[in-house]
Write an enzyme that holds these catalytic residues in place. Structure first.
Site, short mmCIF file in Angstrom:
data_model
loop_
_atom_site.label_atom_id
_atom_site.label_comp_id
_atom_site.label_asym_id
_atom_site.label_seq_id
_atom_site.Cartn_x
_atom_site.Cartn_y
_atom_site.Cartn_z
N MET A 12 0.83 -1.22 0.00
CA MET A 12 0.00 0.00 0.00
C MET A 12 0.86 1.26 0.00
O MET A 12 0.65 2.18 -0.80
CB MET A 12 -0.90 0.01 1.24
N ASP A 31 12.14 2.76 4.88
CA ASP A 31 11.55 1.44 5.10
C ASP A 31 12.68 0.52 5.54
O ASP A 31 13.83 0.70 5.11
CB ASP A 31 10.91 0.91 3.79
N LEU A 65 2.35 1.34 8.13
CA LEU A 65 3.06 0.19 8.70
C LEU A 65 2.08 -0.94 8.99
O LEU A 65 0.86 -0.71 9.05
CB LEU A 65 3.77 0.64 9.97
N THR A 96 -3.56 0.54 9.46
CA THR A 96 -4.72 0.12 10.24
C THR A 96 -4.22 -0.20 11.63
O THR A 96 -3.64 -1.25 11.86
CB THR A 96 -5.39 -1.11 9.60
N LYS A 171 -12.16 2.24 11.02
CA LYS A 171 -11.51 1.20 10.21
C LYS A 171 -11.62 -0.18 10.87
O LYS A 171 -11.81 -1.20 10.20
CB LYS A 171 -10.04 1.60 10.00
N ASN A 174 -15.07 -1.42 10.29
CA ASN A 174 -15.20 -1.74 8.87
C ASN A 174 -14.53 -3.07 8.52
O ASN A 174 -15.11 -3.91 7.82
CB ASN A 174 -14.55 -0.61 8.06
N ASN A 175 -13.30 -3.26 9.04
CA ASN A 175 -12.55 -4.44 8.61
C ASN A 175 -13.00 -5.73 9.28
O ASN A 175 -12.85 -6.80 8.71
CB ASN A 175 -11.05 -4.22 8.80
N LYS A 240 -4.95 -9.42 12.04
CA LYS A 240 -4.58 -8.31 12.92
C LYS A 240 -5.75 -7.33 13.06
O LYS A 240 -6.05 -6.85 14.15
CB LYS A 240 -3.35 -7.62 12.31
P1 NAD Z 1 3.14 -4.50 3.74
O1 NAD Z 1 3.64 -5.52 4.70
O2 NAD Z 1 3.22 -4.75 2.27
O3 NAD Z 1 3.92 -3.10 4.02
C1 NAD Z 1 4.41 -2.69 5.27
C2 NAD Z 1 5.76 -2.03 5.03
O4 NAD Z 1 6.24 -1.51 6.28
C3 NAD Z 1 6.84 -3.02 4.52
O5 NAD Z 1 7.50 -2.47 3.40
C4 NAD Z 1 7.79 -3.15 5.72
O6 NAD Z 1 9.13 -3.40 5.34
C5 NAD Z 1 7.63 -1.80 6.38
N1 NAD Z 1 8.00 -1.79 7.79
C6 NAD Z 1 7.64 -2.65 8.77
N2 NAD Z 1 8.18 -2.28 9.95
C7 NAD Z 1 8.87 -1.15 9.72
C8 NAD Z 1 9.65 -0.30 10.54
N3 NAD Z 1 9.82 -0.54 11.84
N4 NAD Z 1 10.23 0.79 9.96
C9 NAD Z 1 10.08 1.03 8.63
N5 NAD Z 1 9.36 0.24 7.80
C10 NAD Z 1 8.77 -0.84 8.34
O7 NAD Z 1 1.63 -4.16 4.19
P2 NAD Z 1 0.51 -3.35 3.39
O8 NAD Z 1 -0.39 -4.31 2.68
O9 NAD Z 1 1.14 -2.22 2.64
O10 NAD Z 1 -0.34 -2.76 4.63
C11 NAD Z 1 0.08 -1.62 5.38
C12 NAD Z 1 -1.08 -1.20 6.27
O11 NAD Z 1 -2.21 -0.87 5.45
C13 NAD Z 1 -1.55 -2.30 7.25
O12 NAD Z 1 -1.90 -1.72 8.49
C14 NAD Z 1 -2.77 -2.86 6.54
O13 NAD Z 1 -3.67 -3.44 7.46
C15 NAD Z 1 -3.34 -1.62 5.87
N6 NAD Z 1 -4.18 -1.84 4.67
C16 NAD Z 1 -3.82 -2.71 3.69
C17 NAD Z 1 -4.65 -2.88 2.59
C18 NAD Z 1 -4.28 -3.84 1.46
O14 NAD Z 1 -5.16 -4.12 0.62
N7 NAD Z 1 -3.05 -4.35 1.40
C19 NAD Z 1 -5.83 -2.15 2.46
C20 NAD Z 1 -6.16 -1.22 3.45
C21 NAD Z 1 -5.32 -1.08 4.55
#
Ligand code: NAD
Length: 298
Positions: A12, A31, A65, A96, A171, A174-175, A240
């Protein structure tokens, strides 16, 4: 144009950060995954070596994150955002996360003359790419208004849900509902197929009744009904989100038996090592048990 920092460049956050760049804002990124950072640097962002370095030169710092403890570590931990954000700066947490964590970080920022907005997002990874996410903001109206030019780079449907933490409360609610729908769609489609119904019959009837839902209309055709179980939205994140919602609901002394069942369905997938797959893999689990495959015609 604003100076924006962005931490968490995953499925995302990567495309969301890219959309901020495309609108002409200055962007500094961090990251823990060097490959995720390299993608944004190649598009023109400046790479930083810690959350504090991102915060130091930024008016706004966005976090995207995985979970609440990650947001807490990146903001309140050593070399965190709170230690370095200049007075007047705004942290925007779009992960989230949990409302209580958000309010705790907001209080620490306020002590340093900084502000916070929580703005988790709805819809899918595809909408992150096109900048058409649903935005659920919590925070003081003036701070939310200041953050809008940054938020509007990433989403098109905007809802101000109330004070700080209310975006995350929205959220969570919703989720839990969205995940329960995935689990129940998976059960019903697999069982229906085993009973001799076709997918086309089931969806044609359900479209006319109160059973129809956006998981069936939008998310299932994109991945699980094509037999594609790569994320998308990872099962471990859905698990989660159910956990955060149940902590919120049960923390208020309420019960959520159907929500508990959704968490258990996700847990079953995690126990099978499927946490990194799309949440739609719940369909595969039910299909395997029923000895069927529910697939849309190509
Ligand atoms: P993801 O795991 O692909 O991305 C998370 C990123 O954070 C990774 O690149 C990871 O390396 C980085 N990260 C983790 N710990 C870190 C730290 N301490 N410092 C710096 N970087 C760090 O996950 P995602 O799918 O992108 O989801 C991110 C958030 O968005 C979550 O809370 C998820 O619930 C929410 N979300 C996801 C979606 C979806 O469809 N994927 C939709 C809505 C909301």
């Amino acid at each position: 144009m604003a100076q924006v920092g962005f931490i968490g460049l995953g499925i995302m956050g990567g495309p969301m950060a890219a959309n901020i760049l495309k609108r002409g804002h200055g962007l500094t990124v961090f990251d823990v995954d060097p490959a995720a950072m390299a993608r944004l640097v190649a598009e023109g962002a400046r790479g930083a070596s810690s959350p504090a370095e991102v915060a130091r030169g930024s008016e706004f710092v966005v976090t995207m994150l995985p979970d609440a403890p990650d947001v807490e570590r990146v903001s309140l931990g050593p070399d965190g955002i709170v230690s370095a954000l200049p007075a007047g700066g705004v942290m925007i947490d779009m992960s989230t996360s949990a409302p209580e964590t958000t309010r705790r970080i907001g209080a620490a920022l306020a002590e340093r003359g900084c502000f916070m907005v929580d703005c988790p997002v709805g819809k899918t990874a595809e909408h992150a790419v096109t900048g058409t996410l649903t935005l659920m903001a919590g925070g003081e109206a003036e701070v939310v208004a200041r953050a809008r030019p940054v938020l509007d780079c990433m989403g098109t449907d905007f809802f101000h849900c109330g004070g700080l933490g209310n975006g995350h409360a929205m959220k969570a609610a919703n989720n839990l509902l969205a995940t329960a729908l995935v689990a129940l769609n998976a059960e019903v489609l697999s069982a229906g197929m085993r009973a001799g119904l076709t997918l086309e019959t089931m969806t044609s009837v359900m479209q006319k009744t109160m059973a129809w839902n956006n998981q069936l209309a939008v998310a299932f055709p994109l991945r699980p009904l094509k037999g594609d179980f790569e994320p998308g939205f990872m099962l471990r994140l859905a698990h989660k989100d159910c956990r955060i919602a149940l902590e919120m609901i049960e923390g208020m002394g309420l019960v959520a038996p159907v929500g508990r069942a959704a968490l258990a369905a996700c847990q079953e997938g995690l126990d099978r090592g499927l946490g990194g797959k799309d949440v739609g893999v719940l369909l595969k689990i039910r299909e395997d048990a029923a000895g069927v495959q529910v697939r849309a015609a190509p």
